[in-house]
Design an enzyme around this catalytic site. Structure first.
Site, PDB file in Angstrom:
ATOM      1  N   HIS A  22       0.836  -1.202   0.000  1.00 13.96           N
ATOM      2  CA  HIS A  22       0.000   0.000   0.000  1.00 13.96           C
ATOM      3  C   HIS A  22       0.872   1.253   0.000  1.00 13.96           C
ATOM      4  O   HIS A  22       1.779   1.379   0.809  1.00 13.96           O
ATOM      5  CB  HIS A  22      -0.903  -0.015   1.232  1.00 13.96           C
ATOM      6  CG  HIS A  22      -1.752   1.193   1.372  1.00 13.96           C
ATOM      7  ND1 HIS A  22      -1.838   1.903   2.535  1.00 13.96           N
ATOM      8  CD2 HIS A  22      -2.540   1.828   0.479  1.00 13.96           C
ATOM      9  CE1 HIS A  22      -2.657   2.919   2.370  1.00 13.96           C
ATOM     10  NE2 HIS A  22      -3.094   2.901   1.124  1.00 13.96           N
ATOM     11  N   ASP A  69      -4.899   3.585  -4.733  1.00 14.69           N
ATOM     12  CA  ASP A  69      -5.009   4.060  -3.351  1.00 14.69           C
ATOM     13  C   ASP A  69      -6.220   4.984  -3.213  1.00 14.69           C
ATOM     14  O   ASP A  69      -6.335   5.974  -3.928  1.00 14.69           O
ATOM     15  CB  ASP A  69      -3.733   4.800  -2.963  1.00 14.69           C
ATOM     16  CG  ASP A  69      -3.591   4.984  -1.468  1.00 14.69           C
ATOM     17  OD1 ASP A  69      -4.610   4.986  -0.752  1.00 14.69           O
ATOM     18  OD2 ASP A  69      -2.439   5.131  -1.014  1.00 14.69           O
ATOM     19  N   TYR A 118      10.648  12.522 -13.629  1.00 15.35           N
ATOM     20  CA  TYR A 118      11.812  11.633 -13.622  1.00 15.35           C
ATOM     21  C   TYR A 118      12.262  11.329 -12.189  1.00 15.35           C
ATOM     22  O   TYR A 118      12.563  10.180 -11.852  1.00 15.35           O
ATOM     23  CB  TYR A 118      12.987  12.243 -14.379  1.00 15.35           C
ATOM     24  CG  TYR A 118      12.795  12.406 -15.873  1.00 15.35           C
ATOM     25  CD1 TYR A 118      11.906  11.619 -16.597  1.00 15.35           C
ATOM     26  CD2 TYR A 118      13.531  13.353 -16.567  1.00 15.35           C
ATOM     27  CE1 TYR A 118      11.754  11.783 -17.958  1.00 15.35           C
ATOM     28  CE2 TYR A 118      13.380  13.517 -17.945  1.00 15.35           C
ATOM     29  CZ  TYR A 118      12.492  12.726 -18.631  1.00 15.35           C
ATOM     30  OH  TYR A 118      12.351  12.885 -19.976  1.00 15.35           O
TER      31      TYR A 118
END
Length: 158
Positions: A22, A69, A118
């Site tokens: 999670h 989530d 990035y």
């Protein structure tokens, strides 16, 4: 072949998805993304592949087994178009449709500036490279949880 699994989910990807917990993040990137170098900094430490498919198709495969989530406001993010942060290219519109379909509701993408993307990708659990040839087919997803029905109520399961 396995029943009820998208055939794009190869053994390496299934292992990574199952290993994530999670709050861990997964990156799906296009063919132009510096996947190999970025993936070296991830938890997994190597680049995973879904060659020959578009980013939206890869998203459909991943989200067929991975919950997003629900405890955070923005579990899905996209790379911003350089100099045009509000522009949403076709690849991102198609990806948005896949996310919404998988979740059964609107889950708008947060946007991340290219170089910030990035950096965030280097901290992810893993990076999955696709064969997406269109630019800006790069996304971050935060893994959620699947709770047993009684666990939601704080009751033990016997």
């Amino acid at each position: 072949m396995l029943k009820n699994l998208d055939p794009l989910l190869n053994a390496d990807i299934l292992h990574a998805l199952r290993s994530m917990g999670h709050g861990d993040e997964l990156v799906i990137c296009d063919a132009n993304f510096p996947g190999t170098s970025v993936a070296q900094g991830t938890v997994l430490g190597k680049l995973l592949h879904m060659d020959g498919v578009s980013s939206p198709r890869a998203i459909r495969a991943v989200l067929s087994v991975m919950p997003l989530d629900t405890f955070i406001e923005q579990p899905a993010s996209r790379m911003e178009v350089v100099g045009e942060p509000h522009t949403i290219p076709a690849v991102q519109r198609e990806a948005q449709a896949e996310v919404n379909a998988a979740q059964g509701r609107e889950v708008p993408f947060a946007s991340i500036e290219r170089f910030a993307f990035y950096e965030r990708a280097r901290k992810a659990f893993c990076v999955i490279a696709t064969g997406e040839e269109r630019g800006y087919g790069c996304f971050v997803f935060t893994k959620g949880v699947l709770l047993a029905p009684d666990a939601r109520l704080g009751q033990s399961i016997e």
